[in-house]
Design a protein around this motif. Structure first.
Motif, PDB file in Angstrom:
ATOM      1  N   PHE A  30      69.081  46.854  58.320  1.00 29.88           N
ATOM      2  CA  PHE A  30      69.486  48.206  57.941  1.00 29.88           C
ATOM      3  C   PHE A  30      68.581  49.258  58.590  1.00 29.88           C
ATOM      4  O   PHE A  30      69.061  50.267  59.123  1.00 29.88           O
ATOM      5  N   GLU A  31      67.273  49.039  58.546  1.00 33.46           N
ATOM      6  CA  GLU A  31      66.347  50.013  59.131  1.00 33.46           C
ATOM      7  C   GLU A  31      66.501  50.082  60.648  1.00 33.46           C
ATOM      8  O   GLU A  31      66.409  51.164  61.244  1.00 33.46           O
ATOM      9  N   ALA A  32      66.744  48.932  61.284  1.00 27.99           N
ATOM     10  CA  ALA A  32      66.920  48.921  62.738  1.00 27.99           C
ATOM     11  C   ALA A  32      68.185  49.676  63.137  1.00 27.99           C
ATOM     12  O   ALA A  32      68.196  50.422  64.126  1.00 27.99           O
ATOM     13  N   ILE A  33      69.252  49.483  62.369  1.00 30.48           N
ATOM     14  CA  ILE A  33      70.495  50.202  62.651  1.00 30.48           C
ATOM     15  C   ILE A  33      70.271  51.708  62.496  1.00 30.48           C
ATOM     16  O   ILE A  33      70.700  52.506  63.336  1.00 30.48           O
ATOM     17  N   LYS A  34      69.602  52.086  61.406  1.00 30.26           N
ATOM     18  CA  LYS A  34      69.388  53.513  61.146  1.00 30.26           C
ATOM     19  C   LYS A  34      68.620  54.188  62.273  1.00 30.26           C
ATOM     20  O   LYS A  34      68.997  55.264  62.739  1.00 30.26           O
ATOM     21  N   ILE A  35      67.557  53.567  62.732  1.00 31.18           N
ATOM     22  CA  ILE A  35      66.701  54.187  63.732  1.00 31.18           C
ATOM     23  C   ILE A  35      67.361  54.218  65.109  1.00 31.18           C
ATOM     24  O   ILE A  35      67.049  55.065  65.950  1.00 31.18           O
ATOM     25  N   THR A  36      68.319  53.313  65.346  1.00 31.15           N
ATOM     26  CA  THR A  36      68.949  53.192  66.663  1.00 31.15           C
ATOM     27  C   THR A  36      69.690  54.467  67.046  1.00 31.15           C
ATOM     28  O   THR A  36      69.700  54.856  68.221  1.00 31.15           O
ATOM     29  N   ALA A  37      70.314  55.132  66.086  1.00 34.85           N
ATOM     30  CA  ALA A  37      71.116  56.319  66.398  1.00 34.85           C
ATOM     31  C   ALA A  37      70.273  57.482  66.899  1.00 34.85           C
ATOM     32  O   ALA A  37      70.813  58.412  67.511  1.00 34.85           O
ATOM     33  N   LEU A  71      75.001  54.614  57.857  1.00 32.42           N
ATOM     34  CA  LEU A  71      75.813  53.730  58.694  1.00 32.42           C
ATOM     35  C   LEU A  71      76.989  54.514  59.279  1.00 32.42           C
ATOM     36  O   LEU A  71      77.304  54.399  60.464  1.00 32.42           O
ATOM     37  N   PHE A  72      77.611  55.321  58.426  1.00 31.82           N
ATOM     38  CA  PHE A  72      78.715  56.167  58.900  1.00 31.82           C
ATOM     39  C   PHE A  72      78.215  57.167  59.947  1.00 31.82           C
ATOM     40  O   PHE A  72      78.863  57.378  60.983  1.00 31.82           O
ATOM     41  N   VAL A 116      63.287  49.237  69.966  1.00 33.40           N
ATOM     42  CA  VAL A 116      63.109  47.830  70.373  1.00 33.40           C
ATOM     43  C   VAL A 116      62.208  47.097  69.382  1.00 33.40           C
ATOM     44  O   VAL A 116      62.486  45.950  68.997  1.00 33.40           O
ATOM     45  N   LEU A 117      61.134  47.742  68.945  1.00 29.86           N
ATOM     46  CA  LEU A 117      60.230  47.125  67.983  1.00 29.86           C
ATOM     47  C   LEU A 117      60.915  46.886  66.643  1.00 29.86           C
ATOM     48  O   LEU A 117      60.678  45.855  65.989  1.00 29.86           O
ATOM     49  N   TYR A 118      61.779  47.805  66.217  1.00 26.84           N
ATOM     50  CA  TYR A 118      62.503  47.599  64.957  1.00 26.84           C
ATOM     51  C   TYR A 118      63.419  46.385  65.044  1.00 26.84           C
ATOM     52  O   TYR A 118      63.511  45.592  64.097  1.00 26.84           O
ATOM     53  N   TRP A 119      64.112  46.238  66.168  1.00 26.69           N
ATOM     54  CA  TRP A 119      64.981  45.067  66.313  1.00 26.69           C
ATOM     55  C   TRP A 119      64.161  43.789  66.499  1.00 26.69           C
ATOM     56  O   TRP A 119      64.523  42.730  65.974  1.00 26.69           O
ATOM     57  N   ALA A 120      63.039  43.876  67.217  1.00 26.92           N
ATOM     58  CA  ALA A 120      62.177  42.698  67.375  1.00 26.92           C
ATOM     59  C   ALA A 120      61.595  42.265  66.042  1.00 26.92           C
ATOM     60  O   ALA A 120      61.420  41.061  65.783  1.00 26.92           O
TER      61      ALA A 120
END
Length: 509
Positions: free
Chosen positions: A85-92, A34-35, A68-72
């Protein structure tokens, strides 16, 4: 900032990310990634606002679609908390990849030059401070197989630098890295290690007697050092003899993979959401086990976000291979010889990562996933212009992008604060300060009302308080908390088991 300045800024951001990631358990755990995400997003904001043009290619599109698929998938996730948590991680990873594509070839080489030192440093630190588990070296990455694959990558990169520069220091670094790989006792990486060294000598540049003698000597010295540390010349033998299909560990992974196929068949469209495998596996398993990850990145993607996830990821791998082959065929002049060597080297290290990802959860480490994207970006920077597009965002587009990034930073910070209080509650419980833990968990619930694990942790805390005070009301509070957890994640067996135990206790009372 001028373009030259922002390039230096991006280089510094990436270098810090790589260095801290290797020392901070590969950004595997929530608080650390997250950091890291906030840090990358802040850097990306400065990048967008100041750079005049941005290079994009198909890999960026694939990454965007995966995100997009992770957030969907959060809309259908069996555990919303884990999916977020997984969607946030992959977004970066998308802003990371875009920033990487802005680096020059020289900056990539400077960045790559740090890897031999970083790999050796993690090996030495692990050995000196005895950072082992079950007699296997884990060092700062906290997982023997992840350390092994990282050391193999750095060893291969060191070999290419040694080929190019013939530094004695690189010979020493190869010896240290070989020692580290041996001490991880990672059988799958040992096999890839052997294949990788054999692949080196398929390259014309390595077909020199002095070169393979020197690389062989570095490996031999690594073995001698490992044997001295273990005080056993045959320290590797018992582990080596278990490299076979009948090995219990490999057999269990085959079972995970087989069981996961049934789950994928039932959730093929958007998957189960990030972390869904760990919740639903008891409903699909053919034997008793619990593993957080399925130990296969391609299956993990299908479980998390549906069948299109692994297809998009494989598309990235195919595009990398295609561009690498095109580059190798196009480079014929002697002046480009150094570039040719590194294209081959990056292709080999990428192949090692992609192969091992089929047997473990390497890419669940944000750090290792980012390293792979770094290799992809290196190839893309040198690819023909037709493989990339250059856009010049105007002020309106920049404003929209920065606003979206700011919203993501805000949400990520919000979640990190909630996770901080949950972690502080866990620390308070470990220290025996149960009343402070109650306050910490209550605060965490306010920040993350969707987080079932916080309610479960608080339920266990009330059980401890009930055991300590003998007060029946504490158990009733615990039951109310675990019921909240079950309401959020009905399929989680841990929550159901605690609820049943508390129900039986309350009835007896």
């Amino acid at each position: 900032m001028e373009d030259r300045t922002i390039h230096k800024f991006v280089y510094f951001i990436i270098l810090l990310f790589v260095g801290i990631g290797a020392l901070k358990q590969g950004f595997l755990y929530e608080m650390s990634y997250l950091f890291a995400n906030i840090w990358i997003l802040l850097g990306f904001s400065a990048f967008i606002l100041t750079l005049k043009q941005v290079r994009l290619h198909l890999v960026h599109l694939s990454l965007f679609l995966i995100i997009v698929l992770y957030w969907a998938s959060t809309l259908v996730a069996v555990d919303l908390e884990k999916a977020i948590f997984e969607a946030i991680k992959i977004t970066a990873l998308l802003p990371f990849s875009i920033m990487m594509s802005s680096l020059t070839k020289d900056q990539f080489m400077k960045l790559f030059r740090w890897f031999p030192y970083l790999g050796s440093f993690t090996a030495v630190v692990g050995i000196v401070f005895q950072m082992e588990r079950q007699n296997r070296l884990e060092s700062t990455l906290g997982y023997a197989n992840a350390l092994a694959i990282f050391l193999l990558i750095t060893l291969l990169m060191t070999a290419f630098f040694y080929l190019k520069e013939a530094r004695k220091g690189d010979f020493v670094l190869m010896t240290i890295q070989a020692t580290g790989i041996l001490l991880t006792f990672s059988r799958s990486v040992w096999v890839l290690w052997l294949i990788s060294i054999a692949a080196l000598f398929l390259f014309q540049e390595f077909r020199k007697r002095d070169m393979w003698l020197q690389i062989g000597t570095a490996h031999l010295l690594g073995f001698v050092v490992a044997a001295l540390l273990k005080k056993d010349i045959l320290f590797f033998l018992s582990r080596l003899q278990t490299i076979q299909p009948e090995t219990s560990e490999f057999r269990m992974r085959l079972i995970y993979w087989k069981d996961s196929l049934s789950m994928i068949a039932d959730h093929w469209w958007l998957g189960t959401g990030g972390g869904g495998w760990s919740v639903l596996q008891t409903q699909y398993q053919s034997e008793d086990y619990f593993v957080r990850f399925v130990h296969n990145h391609y299956l993990q993607l299908a479980l998390d976000i549906g069948i299109f996830g692994p297809l998009l990821f494989i598309g990235i791998a195919v595009f990398l291979l295609y561009c690498s082959v095109v580059l190798i065929k196009s480079i014929q002049t002697a002046t480009d010889h150094s570039t040719l060597i590194w294209i081959k080297g990056v292709l080999l290290t990428s192949a090692v990562l992609l192969l091992h990802a089929g047997f473990d959860f390497d890419f669940s480490f944000l750090f290792l996933f980012a390293v792979f994207l770094m290799f992809v970006a290196f190839i893309m920077v040198q690819s023909p212009d037709k493989a990339t597009i250059v856009i010049q965002p105007n002020k309106f587009v920049k404003t929209i992008l920065v606003t979206c990034i700011a919203a993501m930073i805000f949400f990520t910070s919000w979640v990190e604060i909630g996770k901080y209080y949950q972690t502080r509650g866990e620390d308070s419980v470990a220290a025996g300060d149960l009343q402070s833990a109650v306050q910490d968990y209550s605060t965490a619930q306010k920040w993350m009302p969707w987080a079932a694990s916080v309610y479960y942790d608080k339920a266990k805390l009330y059980v401890l308080l009930g055991n300590k005070t003998g007060n029946r009301n504490e158990y009733l509070k615990g039951k109310a908390q675990v019921e909240q957890a079950i309401h959020r994640v009905p399929d989680e067996m841990l929550y159901q088991q605690l609820d049943e135990e508390l129900s039986q206790f309350v009835v007896k009372e």
